[in-house]
Design a protein around this motif. Structure first.
Motif, PDB file in Angstrom:
ATOM      1  N   ALA A  70       0.834  -1.199   0.000  1.00  0.00           N
ATOM      2  CA  ALA A  70       0.000   0.000   0.000  1.00  0.00           C
ATOM      3  C   ALA A  70       0.876   1.258   0.000  1.00  0.00           C
ATOM      4  O   ALA A  70       0.610   2.220  -0.720  1.00  0.00           O
ATOM      5  CB  ALA A  70      -0.939  -0.002   1.200  1.00  0.00           C
ATOM      6  N   VAL A  71       1.931   1.254   0.792  1.00  0.00           N
ATOM      7  CA  VAL A  71       2.846   2.396   0.841  1.00  0.00           C
ATOM      8  C   VAL A  71       3.557   2.541  -0.499  1.00  0.00           C
ATOM      9  O   VAL A  71       3.681   3.644  -1.049  1.00  0.00           O
ATOM     10  CB  VAL A  71       3.857   2.226   2.000  1.00  0.00           C
ATOM     11  CG1 VAL A  71       4.951   3.267   1.900  1.00  0.00           C
ATOM     12  CG2 VAL A  71       3.148   2.332   3.336  1.00  0.00           C
ATOM     13  N   ASN A  72       4.027   1.428  -1.072  1.00  0.00           N
ATOM     14  CA  ASN A  72       4.714   1.470  -2.361  1.00  0.00           C
ATOM     15  C   ASN A  72       3.765   1.953  -3.468  1.00  0.00           C
ATOM     16  O   ASN A  72       4.172   2.692  -4.359  1.00  0.00           O
ATOM     17  CB  ASN A  72       5.284   0.100  -2.714  1.00  0.00           C
ATOM     18  CG  ASN A  72       6.530  -0.216  -1.897  1.00  0.00           C
ATOM     19  OD1 ASN A  72       7.155   0.677  -1.356  1.00  0.00           O
ATOM     20  ND2 ASN A  72       6.872  -1.492  -1.801  1.00  0.00           N
ATOM     21  N   THR A  73       2.509   1.513  -3.403  1.00  0.00           N
ATOM     22  CA  THR A  73       1.537   1.932  -4.403  1.00  0.00           C
ATOM     23  C   THR A  73       1.303   3.437  -4.337  1.00  0.00           C
ATOM     24  O   THR A  73       1.237   4.113  -5.360  1.00  0.00           O
ATOM     25  CB  THR A  73       0.209   1.179  -4.208  1.00  0.00           C
ATOM     26  OG1 THR A  73       0.461  -0.226  -4.268  1.00  0.00           O
ATOM     27  CG2 THR A  73      -0.803   1.546  -5.262  1.00  0.00           C
ATOM     28  N   ALA A  74       1.200   3.981  -3.143  1.00  0.00           N
ATOM     29  CA  ALA A  74       1.006   5.426  -2.986  1.00  0.00           C
ATOM     30  C   ALA A  74       2.224   6.183  -3.521  1.00  0.00           C
ATOM     31  O   ALA A  74       2.092   7.212  -4.191  1.00  0.00           O
ATOM     32  CB  ALA A  74       0.755   5.771  -1.525  1.00  0.00           C
ATOM     33  N   ALA A  75       3.425   5.677  -3.234  1.00  0.00           N
ATOM     34  CA  ALA A  75       4.639   6.333  -3.710  1.00  0.00           C
ATOM     35  C   ALA A  75       4.717   6.285  -5.242  1.00  0.00           C
ATOM     36  O   ALA A  75       5.098   7.260  -5.883  1.00  0.00           O
ATOM     37  CB  ALA A  75       5.866   5.669  -3.092  1.00  0.00           C
ATOM     38  N   ALA A 107       2.170  10.776 -11.021  1.00  0.00           N
ATOM     39  CA  ALA A 107       1.520  12.080 -11.122  1.00  0.00           C
ATOM     40  C   ALA A 107       2.553  13.170 -11.415  1.00  0.00           C
ATOM     41  O   ALA A 107       2.305  14.083 -12.212  1.00  0.00           O
ATOM     42  CB  ALA A 107       0.764  12.388  -9.834  1.00  0.00           C
ATOM     43  N   ALA A 108       3.720  13.076 -10.780  1.00  0.00           N
ATOM     44  CA  ALA A 108       4.778  14.061 -11.026  1.00  0.00           C
ATOM     45  C   ALA A 108       5.274  13.977 -12.472  1.00  0.00           C
ATOM     46  O   ALA A 108       5.532  15.000 -13.118  1.00  0.00           O
ATOM     47  CB  ALA A 108       5.930  13.848 -10.051  1.00  0.00           C
ATOM     48  N   VAL A 109       5.406  12.754 -12.998  1.00  0.00           N
ATOM     49  CA  VAL A 109       5.841  12.585 -14.386  1.00  0.00           C
ATOM     50  C   VAL A 109       4.802  13.174 -15.348  1.00  0.00           C
ATOM     51  O   VAL A 109       5.152  13.864 -16.319  1.00  0.00           O
ATOM     52  CB  VAL A 109       6.113  11.093 -14.683  1.00  0.00           C
ATOM     53  CG1 VAL A 109       6.292  10.862 -16.171  1.00  0.00           C
ATOM     54  CG2 VAL A 109       7.338  10.614 -13.916  1.00  0.00           C
ATOM     55  N   GLU A 110       3.532  12.907 -15.091  1.00  0.00           N
ATOM     56  CA  GLU A 110       2.472  13.454 -15.942  1.00  0.00           C
ATOM     57  C   GLU A 110       2.452  14.989 -15.899  1.00  0.00           C
ATOM     58  O   GLU A 110       2.248  15.648 -16.913  1.00  0.00           O
ATOM     59  CB  GLU A 110       1.101  12.891 -15.514  1.00  0.00           C
ATOM     60  CG  GLU A 110       0.918  11.417 -15.811  1.00  0.00           C
ATOM     61  CD  GLU A 110       0.946  11.127 -17.302  1.00  0.00           C
ATOM     62  OE1 GLU A 110       0.417  11.945 -18.088  1.00  0.00           O
ATOM     63  OE2 GLU A 110       1.522  10.099 -17.692  1.00  0.00           O
ATOM     64  N   LEU A 111       2.676  15.551 -14.716  1.00  0.00           N
ATOM     65  CA  LEU A 111       2.715  17.006 -14.581  1.00  0.00           C
ATOM     66  C   LEU A 111       3.892  17.588 -15.361  1.00  0.00           C
ATOM     67  O   LEU A 111       3.756  18.620 -16.036  1.00  0.00           O
ATOM     68  CB  LEU A 111       2.821  17.387 -13.099  1.00  0.00           C
ATOM     69  CG  LEU A 111       2.804  18.875 -12.777  1.00  0.00           C
ATOM     70  CD1 LEU A 111       1.488  19.492 -13.214  1.00  0.00           C
ATOM     71  CD2 LEU A 111       3.018  19.095 -11.294  1.00  0.00           C
TER      72      LEU A 111
END
Length: 106
Positions: free
Chosen positions: A16-21, A27-31
């Motif tokens: 779950a932690v890895n998935t959030a990271a 999201a940063a790459v898309e931005l």
């Protein structure tokens, strides 16, 4: 079994932690991609006009010359017309005086 259950629970938390990271990284790459695709804003939106070319200046000079010559001819025509009117007025006045002198004798 409790040990296996604890291990599975720890693995689920880590996933779950890895998935959030991973989601934050994606999201940063898309931005970053979206920022690169947008064109940079331009400083001004109007078009700059270059100076007049030599041909344009020659045309303007020719038009001014033709206009000046036309104005000179118009001035000469007005002067001749005024002179003609003055001569006609003097002749008519002289004729009027002669006519009045002849009518006074009778």
């Amino acid at each position: 079994m409790s040990d296996a259950l604890d291990k599975a629970e720890a693995a689920a938390r880590e996933a779950a932690v890895n998935t959030a990271a991973v989601q934050i990284a994606l999201a940063a790459v898309e931005l970053a991609k979206a920022a690169q695709q947008q064109p940079a804003p331009q400083a001004c939106q109007h078009q700059h006009h270059q100076g007049r070319s030599g041909g344009e200046w020659l045309a303007i000079g020719g038009a001014v010359c033709v206009g000046s010559i036309g104005l000179a001819f118009a001035s000469i025509a007005l002067a001749i017309g005024g002179l003609s009117i003055a001569i006609v007025a003097l002749v008519l006045r002289s004729m009027w005086r002669d006519f009045n002198k002849g009518s006074n004798r009778a």
